[in-house]
Motif scaffolding. Structure first.
Motif, PDB file in Angstrom:
ATOM      1  N   TYR A   1       0.814  -1.214   0.000  1.00 55.68           N
ATOM      2  CA  TYR A   1       0.000   0.000   0.000  1.00 55.68           C
ATOM      3  C   TYR A   1       0.841   1.254   0.000  1.00 55.68           C
ATOM      4  O   TYR A   1       0.458   2.268  -0.569  1.00 55.68           O
ATOM      5  CB  TYR A   1      -0.910   0.031   1.229  1.00 55.68           C
ATOM      6  CG  TYR A   1      -1.996  -0.979   1.182  1.00 55.68           C
ATOM      7  CD1 TYR A   1      -2.254  -1.804   2.255  1.00 55.68           C
ATOM      8  CD2 TYR A   1      -2.788  -1.112   0.053  1.00 55.68           C
ATOM      9  CE1 TYR A   1      -3.260  -2.723   2.212  1.00 55.68           C
ATOM     10  CE2 TYR A   1      -3.786  -2.043   0.004  1.00 55.68           C
ATOM     11  CZ  TYR A   1      -4.017  -2.848   1.083  1.00 55.68           C
ATOM     12  OH  TYR A   1      -5.018  -3.772   1.040  1.00 55.68           O
TER      13      TYR A   1
ATOM     14  N   ARG B   1       1.678   2.715  -3.312  1.00 51.72           N
ATOM     15  CA  ARG B   1       0.626   3.395  -4.046  1.00 51.72           C
ATOM     16  C   ARG B   1       0.167   4.654  -3.349  1.00 51.72           C
ATOM     17  O   ARG B   1      -0.815   5.256  -3.731  1.00 51.72           O
ATOM     18  CB  ARG B   1      -0.554   2.436  -4.238  1.00 51.72           C
ATOM     19  CG  ARG B   1      -0.255   1.459  -5.341  1.00 51.72           C
ATOM     20  CD  ARG B   1      -0.612   0.057  -4.948  1.00 51.72           C
ATOM     21  NE  ARG B   1      -0.308  -0.838  -6.057  1.00 51.72           N
ATOM     22  CZ  ARG B   1       0.797  -1.530  -6.141  1.00 51.72           C
ATOM     23  NH1 ARG B   1       1.696  -1.448  -5.203  1.00 51.72           N
ATOM     24  NH2 ARG B   1       1.018  -2.313  -7.175  1.00 51.72           N
TER      25      ARG B   1
ATOM     26  N   TYR C   1       2.697   7.634  -6.298  1.00 46.49           N
ATOM     27  CA  TYR C   1       3.301   6.831  -7.342  1.00 46.49           C
ATOM     28  C   TYR C   1       4.509   7.503  -7.966  1.00 46.49           C
ATOM     29  O   TYR C   1       5.276   6.890  -8.645  1.00 46.49           O
ATOM     30  CB  TYR C   1       2.267   6.513  -8.414  1.00 46.49           C
ATOM     31  CG  TYR C   1       1.336   7.647  -8.685  1.00 46.49           C
ATOM     32  CD1 TYR C   1       0.112   7.720  -8.025  1.00 46.49           C
ATOM     33  CD2 TYR C   1       1.653   8.642  -9.589  1.00 46.49           C
ATOM     34  CE1 TYR C   1      -0.754   8.759  -8.262  1.00 46.49           C
ATOM     35  CE2 TYR C   1       0.786   9.669  -9.825  1.00 46.49           C
ATOM     36  CZ  TYR C   1      -0.414   9.725  -9.167  1.00 46.49           C
ATOM     37  OH  TYR C   1      -1.287  10.753  -9.395  1.00 46.49           O
ATOM     38  N   GLY C   2       4.656   8.804  -7.718  1.00 45.50           N
ATOM     39  CA  GLY C   2       5.824   9.477  -8.278  1.00 45.50           C
ATOM     40  C   GLY C   2       7.063   9.261  -7.424  1.00 45.50           C
ATOM     41  O   GLY C   2       8.169   9.405  -7.907  1.00 45.50           O
TER      42      GLY C   2
ATOM     43  N   LEU D   1       9.692  14.157 -13.347  1.00 46.71           N
ATOM     44  CA  LEU D   1       8.264  14.114 -13.676  1.00 46.71           C
ATOM     45  C   LEU D   1       7.626  15.468 -13.399  1.00 46.71           C
ATOM     46  O   LEU D   1       6.841  15.982 -14.191  1.00 46.71           O
ATOM     47  CB  LEU D   1       7.604  13.036 -12.832  1.00 46.71           C
ATOM     48  CG  LEU D   1       6.136  12.827 -13.068  1.00 46.71           C
ATOM     49  CD1 LEU D   1       5.937  12.329 -14.459  1.00 46.71           C
ATOM     50  CD2 LEU D   1       5.590  11.837 -12.070  1.00 46.71           C
TER      51      LEU D   1
ATOM     52  N   ARG E   1       8.187  -0.808 -12.975  1.00 49.91           N
ATOM     53  CA  ARG E   1       8.482   0.535 -13.466  1.00 49.91           C
ATOM     54  C   ARG E   1       7.935   1.625 -12.578  1.00 49.91           C
ATOM     55  O   ARG E   1       8.379   2.752 -12.636  1.00 49.91           O
ATOM     56  CB  ARG E   1       7.855   0.717 -14.852  1.00 49.91           C
ATOM     57  CG  ARG E   1       8.753   0.398 -15.978  1.00 49.91           C
ATOM     58  CD  ARG E   1       7.929   0.342 -17.224  1.00 49.91           C
ATOM     59  NE  ARG E   1       7.313   1.621 -17.510  1.00 49.91           N
ATOM     60  CZ  ARG E   1       7.834   2.513 -18.341  1.00 49.91           C
ATOM     61  NH1 ARG E   1       8.961   2.277 -18.932  1.00 49.91           N
ATOM     62  NH2 ARG E   1       7.216   3.639 -18.558  1.00 49.91           N
ATOM     63  N   LEU E   2       6.953   1.327 -11.840  1.00 48.46           N
ATOM     64  CA  LEU E   2       6.296   2.439 -11.151  1.00 48.46           C
ATOM     65  C   LEU E   2       6.130   2.187  -9.662  1.00 48.46           C
ATOM     66  O   LEU E   2       6.454   3.028  -8.860  1.00 48.46           O
ATOM     67  CB  LEU E   2       4.929   2.675 -11.784  1.00 48.46           C
ATOM     68  CG  LEU E   2       4.335   4.041 -11.541  1.00 48.46           C
ATOM     69  CD1 LEU E   2       5.166   5.095 -12.163  1.00 48.46           C
ATOM     70  CD2 LEU E   2       2.943   4.090 -12.084  1.00 48.46           C
ATOM     71  N   THR E   3       5.645   1.042  -9.281  1.00 49.97           N
ATOM     72  CA  THR E   3       5.376   0.797  -7.874  1.00 49.97           C
ATOM     73  C   THR E   3       6.246  -0.378  -7.460  1.00 49.97           C
ATOM     74  O   THR E   3       5.913  -1.526  -7.667  1.00 49.97           O
ATOM     75  CB  THR E   3       3.902   0.452  -7.669  1.00 49.97           C
ATOM     76  OG1 THR E   3       3.539  -0.567  -8.585  1.00 49.97           O
ATOM     77  CG2 THR E   3       3.048   1.659  -7.944  1.00 49.97           C
TER      78      THR E   3
END
Lengths: 385, 353, 547
Positions: C237, C240, C243-244, C287, C324-326
């Motif tokens: 959790y 999330r 996410y950046g 980003l 890639r993200l989380t």
């Protein structure tokens, strides 16, 4: 234009019209006629029109379809208002100049280089006129064209607040309460009047005696062309709910993955989008608004449920605030699993969209449209304020 | 060498004239109807050529912007993505017509038609070659810009007609921007008119047979270029439709072919603005070996490339900063240009024509 | 002032003003002071004293529900700019009728925390300017979710299905009578808001008169969900949350749990954690840079080029962690590795060095390109200004606070991991406008590169990356806190344990939530076109706001 006609005829026409304006007139009316013709064809052939190629008329009168767009929200207050007096000085200057323009044009034509001294004086006169106007506008410190956009006393207050002055701090850091009036809602049963008002009794044109055969014919002749066009240019709606939005549509639109190769353009307004990508979990607050956004998209429309959160609730399944899956709120056409899915997976989906829109998704879509109409027809109560 | 384009057009006109002659004799139509129908037939041919050119321009823009972004843009529809625009158009034909409940219905239908037509009518006023033109009026420049001045009013009404907040705000921002370009526009072309003593595009192009006006009046050309960008609502002046702020602006509530007509109108304006710039400052159809319409079209497309290049480069100013730029920087520069032209015209006149 | 001096000063002042209504509380940390306040009504006097001594911001106000004692315990934490000392004030309010005076009129930074405590736990604050539901819908009357005796079936009674079918909206925000004042909603679907939040604006012409941010669109109830999951399972959790910058949240959570359970991590993993977190800082700032530039109008150039750099870093992350993200890569006890794979992939550090060398040049290029453009300067100078004491008072944190001229960074003030052995600088701005925030973040990226290069040199080449913690040991009582410098500000996770292997209460302070509350003040008298620039400069990440 070398028009091969007889001199007698030419003389007759030139008597009636000047050749120039005749040409311009024909040109203009032809262009306008062409546009009008296009609009008429469009009204006939579009989704919801009498000759649309789909078997059933696909206009569904959903609640938010005819509400003005305000990012999915219900618009607050009036939608037509007047704009501040701040900017009106410039159009006024423009009007003054506009009156002066014919004189300027006449002067340039009758200008003769022999008495350039007098012409110099004239130009200087124009310069003084404009500079005078500018000075009148610039002189007032509170006008638009000051370099600091904020009025000076506000910047001073910020300076004082930065140094800790109590009064300035309280003025700068003031929080206004948001006045919300809650209307008392009642749940009322749906009456025939309300049905008419919200156009919920729409006929199904499957068996119209005249139009149905024409539609079938059109479908055979040009259906392939329309399906080709629909599949090859999916325009997506700018929507970013949560993490998946960073991958799709953002990372897939950049140079590395480049979704524009398939003709995908993001569009801000739902009226011009085709594909809505739900890229996050739908919570209680979002549910009515995402349905409203979906309603506002023009037919034919498709929904992609992206990522685990939109498919079945994802890691947040069982939470009190998350609705388990986008298909409980919207009719979903495509599912893309992953947490988050890689951009290449989305491109794979696009390639399927391009080729499947002609056959499979079309049939699925018709079923979905029927289901939506059914829901609305059977709505027996409505929240009324 | 003679102009190949003129040869082709003579052939085409001959064909049209021939067919129409036979048709008239066959159907026994009255004589006076001949001329308007001839003009209509030529207009339709021109429209066909124009539509093909616009499709090419839209494709070119997308590809060029893609290459500047270091990617290949449209590649999947058609050989090099050439049919993408046709697919877009067909898709727009299938989209439903949705608009808000209290929107102004008449204006909703009239606005796209009006804007698209007004954007294309000035194309008849520009001569594309020494013998290729629709008409030769002695006041074509004034009429050209007068027709373009109709657009701000209609844009304001368009945004007002779509009954939504974003439409209205977009309409006001658009009106603001479009009004702020009118004065520098008139002032920058005054220099050209002064030098050639005429309001006719044809005479202006003839006057550039030895030297182009962009060399003689660089400041005027520069101001006209910038003002064209403002008028076309292109970046960096795409304030009415800034994606980060107002999304689509005054075109928010228009779907389907109405939006398609707005999209086409944008490119029509692109076409005529580049054509006007070429005619006024870049010497029109004059070229190395012979004067030909090919040079005109080539120069027009180079101007378009320049505008596309500017689009990808600059930040977007705020509306009030835009007015400030226009009124405090462009107008004095335009007056300076006028002064400059008045000074050099006596010395330059022998070189013209 | 040293830690002990500040502690003595605080206790002295508080005792002299409040006398017998406070008592000192034993804390397991040496650097934090704990105080029990016995009379809730005197909270305002206590806060006044703390302000006078020099405490900077109320960083967290947690409401912990204790039904067995019949109270709700409110924990106020105050931090300082010049030292690592924090004062924690514990107040008990009656559970049946929880009322306490609000400290917002004295300290604006407390406003978001108090609103949240009302929204989810039901504590009513007197004298607060605007008390309404923020994360839950405005017409929620199905109870307060974070209470221990709240029945989840209540939530099912909320009529969300009917609301998707409604033809009317029950909420009206009345518009003022004048004809040129209008209300606009920059709504949940808008590229300027970077995610889903809503701004209700009251505008006159092109100028904004008032602004109200409206959160709660992605409220997933993570704090409640976490109360029924073990400590291991909650890592997923925390990714999330934002996410950046997902690894930073993994780190904050791991630090909190390691603090609660008393777990030691191996030396090598400390260094590797630093490398990962600084890489994440670079990725997050890239980003942000792209998003800001896209809003200012140069989508075509300055949006795509930083994203290209970001993709290179994401490739490195993917080689190490698989996503890639989380990532969920930093875990309790160290840095997570695959079960049968040994370690970080070969050649990973060499590739990282290559990417960094290239990156340094690129950042200088972006800096030059943007500085040279005059329209950037006129769009960002003197826009959205907040600086000096006003920034501290309003609760700004992270780069916003540093751009306001205050030199405050948790990595220097209260070092965690191995930051006290590393050599880096903190860029500080002057004017506090959008330009300064841009400048601060760009320089932070360069400083991060410096940190990573030092860490690669000094990291031990051999050694375990994770301590294995048996499930028996994964239980703890007491409190744990993880306090880090997220790319967006000061992030705190506060865990209360009660001996089970699931947390009793987990409270997450997200810096963006506090920064976005500044929008009340920053958007006044701004123009409509400035909204995108101002929101972009605050670097919003909505998933961590709404939790």
């Amino acid at each position: 234009m070398i028009a091969p006609i007889s001199p007698k005829l030419r003389g007759k026409i030139l008597m009636l019209f000047s050749l120039d304006y005749l040409t311009l007139g024909v040109f203009a009316s032809l262009m306008i006629g062409f546009m009008i013709f296009g609009i008429i064809i469009w009204k006939l052939v579009a989704s919801g029109g009498p000759l649309s190629i789909h078997r059933k008329r696909t206009t569904v009168p959903e609640p938010y379809k005819r509400v003005g767009y305000e990012c999915g929200e219900v618009p607050i207050g009036k939608t037509r208002f007047s704009f501040d007096i701040e900017y009106y000085v410039f159009p006024l200057i423009f009007i003054v100049f506009d009156v002066f323009t014919p004189f300027l044009f006449l002067w340039t034509i009758t200008y003769s280089p022999n008495n350039w001294l007098i012409n110099m004086f004239f130009v200087l006169l124009i310069m003084f006129l404009f500079l005078g106007m500018m000075a009148a506008v610039l002189r007032d410190g509170k006008s638009l064209v000051t370099p600091e956009y904020q009025k000076d006393y506000y910047l001073e207050m910020i300076e004082k607040a930065a140094n800790g002055d109590e009064e300035a701090l309280n003025e700068f850091l003031r929080i206004e309460p948001l006045k919300i009036i809650k209307k008392e809602l009642e749940v009322k049963p749906m009456t025939q009047d309300m049905r008419n008002k919200y156009s919920l009794s729409i006929p199904d044109d499957k068996t119209h005696p005249v139009l149905a055969p024409i539609r079938a014919l059109l479908r055979k002749l040009v259906g392939w062309l329309f399906r080709w066009g629909l599949g090859k240019s999916p325009w997506i709606l700018y929507l970013g709910i949560k993490c998946c939005a960073l991958e799709i549509p953002m990372a897939v639109g950049v140079s590395r993955f480049d979704m524009e190769r398939w003709g995908i353009i993001p569009s801000g307004s739902p009226r011009q989008a085709d594909l809505m990508i739900v890229n996050g979990p739908i919570t209680f607050k979002w549910a009515p608004r995402i349905k409203a956004l979906y309603d506002q998209i023009a037919e034919p429309k498709f929904v992609v449920a992206l990522g685990e959160c939109a498919i079945l609730g994802g890691p947040f399944k069982g939470s009190y605030a998350v609705i388990d899956g986008a298909n409980k709120v919207l009719p979903v056409d495509f599912y893309l699993p992953g947490c988050p899915p890689r951009p290449e997976m989305f491109l794979d989906l696009v390639m399927k969209y391009r080729s499947s829109v002609p056959s499979e998704a079309e049939r699925r879509r018709e079923k979905i449209v029927l289901a939506r109409k059914e829901v609305l027809r059977n709505l027996d109560k409505v929240l009324v304020g | 060498m003679s102009d190949p384009v003129v040869e082709i057009i003579n052939v085409v006109l001959g064909l049209i004239g021939d067919t129409l002659n036979r048709l008239f004799v066959f159907l026994g139509l009255p004589d006076w109807l001949y001329l308007p129908i001839f003009i209509a037939a030529v207009t339709l041919t021109f429209l066909l050529a124009l539509v093909l050119d616009i499709l090419f321009i839209i494709w070119m823009e997308r590809k060029v912007i893609g290459r500047i972004h270091h990617r290949r843009s449209v590649t999947e529809t058609g050989p090099v993505g050439f049919f993408q625009n046709i697919a877009d158009l067909i898709k727009l034909l299938v989209k439903e017509d949705v608009y808000p409940a209290n929107a102004d219905k008449l204006m909703h239908y009239a606005a796209p038609i009006l804007i698209a037509s007004i954007a294309i009518i000035p194309a008849a006023l520009i001569p594309y070659g020494p013998e290729i033109f629709f008409l030769r009026m002695s006041t074509s420049i004034v009429l050209f810009f007068a027709i373009l001045t109709l657009i701000p009013g209609i844009v304001l009404l368009t945004g007002w007609a779509g009954n939504s907040k974003y439409s209205t705000i977009g309409a006001f921002r658009a009106g603001l921007q479009l009004i702020s370009y009118e004065i520098p526009l008139s002032l920058s072309i005054l220099g050209v008119i002064l030098m050639t003593q005429s309001l006719d595009f044809y005479r202006v192009i003839e006057a550039q047979s030895n030297i182009w006006f962009i060399v003689l009046q660089p400041l005027g050309a520069f101001i006209f270029f910038i003002v064209s960008l403002m008028e076309l609502e292109r970046s960096p002046f795409d304030i009415p439709e800034a994606e980060g702020e107002i999304l689509v602006g005054w075109r928010t509530e228009y779907s389907g072919l109405k939006f398609g007509l707005f999209y086409a109108a944008e490119y029509f304006k692109f076409f005529i603005a580049s054509a006007a710039f070429t005619a006024l400052f870049l010497g029109g159809w004059h070229g190395p070996f012979f004067d030909s319409a090919i040079y005109f079209v080539l120069k027009m497309h180079i101007v378009m490339l320049a505008m596309i290049w500017v689009r990808v480069t600059f930040f977007r100013p705020r509306p009030d900063q835009l007015i400030r730029i226009s009124y405090t920087k462009l107008i004095p520069l335009a007056i300076l240009n006028l002064l400059w032209v008045v000074l050099i015209t006596p010395f330059v006149l022998p070189v013209l024509y | 002032m040293g830690v002990d001096e500040i502690k003595d000063l605080t206790i002295r002042e508080l005792s002299s003003t409040l006398g017998s209504d406070i008592e000192k509380r034993d804390m397991k940390w040496d650097k934090y002071i704990g105080v029990n306040l016995l009379k809730p009504k005197r909270i305002t006097e206590l806060v006044r004293v703390l302000k006078k001594i020099g405490y900077a911001q109320p960083v967290l106000i947690t409401a912990v529900d204790k039904p067995s004692d019949g109270v709700i315990e409110l924990v106020y934490k105050f931090n300082r700019i010049d030292s690592k000392v924090m004062t924690w004030v514990y107040v008990n309010v009656d559970r049946e009728n929880p009322r306490i005076p609000s400290i917002t009129p004295l300290w604006r930074a407390a406003f978001p925390h108090e609103i949240e405590a009302y929204d989810l736990m039901g504590v009513v604050f007197d004298n607060i300017p605007d008390l309404r539901h923020v994360f839950l819908p405005w017409d929620w009357n199905q109870g307060f979710p974070l209470r221990k005796d709240w029945d989840p079936n209540e939530a099912k009674k909320y009529p969300w299905w009917e609301k998707t079918r409604e033809f009317y909206d029950p909420f009206i925000i009345p518009s003022d009578e004048s004809d040129d004042i209008y209300y606009v909603s920059i709504g949940p679907q808008h590229p300027a808001v970077h995610g889903s939040f809503r701004l209700i604006l009251k505008m006159k012409g092109d100028t904004i008169l008032e602004a109200w941010p409206d959160f709660g669109w992605v409220h997933r109830g993570i704090e409640k969900l976490a109360e029924s999951k073990t400590f291991d399972q909650i890592i997923v959790y925390t990714d999330r949350l934002c996410y950046g910058s997902s690894i930073s949240w993994n780190l904050t959570y791991s630090l909190a749990v390691e603090d609660l359970l008393g777990i030691e991590v191996p030396e090598r993993s400390l260094w590797f954690r630093v490398i990962l977190v600084e890489m994440q800082r670079i990725v997050s700032h890239l980003l942000w840079l792209s998003a800001l530039m896209a809003d200012l109008g140069t989508y075509h150039s300055m949006f795509l080029y930083p994203i290209r750099e970001r993709e290179k870093f994401l490739d490195l992350f993917e080689k190490a962690s698989g996503a890639r993200l989380t990532y969920s890569y930093i875990k309790i006890g160290g840095v997570g590795i695959f079960k049968h794979a040994e370690d970080i992939p070969d050649n990973w550090f060499n590739e990282l060095k290559d990417v960094l060398t290239d990156f340094k040049q690129r950042v200088k290029e972006y800096l030059d390109m943007t500085e040279a453009s005059e329209s950037f300067h006129i769009r960002t100078k003197n826009v959205g200004v907040i600086r000096g004491k006003a920034a501290i008072e309003a609760g700004a944190t992270g780069p916003v606070l540093r751009a306001a001229g205050i030199k405050y960074d948790v990595r220097k003030i209260d070092p965690y991991l191995v930051y006290d052995q590393l050599d880096f600088e903190i860029p500080v701005g002057k004017r506090g406008d959008v330009y300064d925030r841009w400048w601060v973040r760009i320089n932070e990226m360069l400083q991060s590169v410096r940190i990573i290069e030092q860490a690669i040199e000094e990291m031990p080449k051999q050694g375990p990356l994770r301590t294995k913690v048996p499930p028996i040991k994964m239980r703890g009582t007491g409190e744990g806190i993880g306090r880090t410098e997220d790319p967006r500000g000061e992030a705190i996770i506060y865990i209360v344990g009660d001996g089970k292997n699931m947390p009793y209460r987990i409270h997450i302070r997200s810096p963006t939530y506090i920064n976005l509350s500044l929008l009340h003040f920053l958007l006044r008298k701004a123009k409509f076109a400035d909204i995108a620039a101002i929101i972009g400069s605050l670097d919003p990440c909505m998933a961590e706001v709404d939790r």
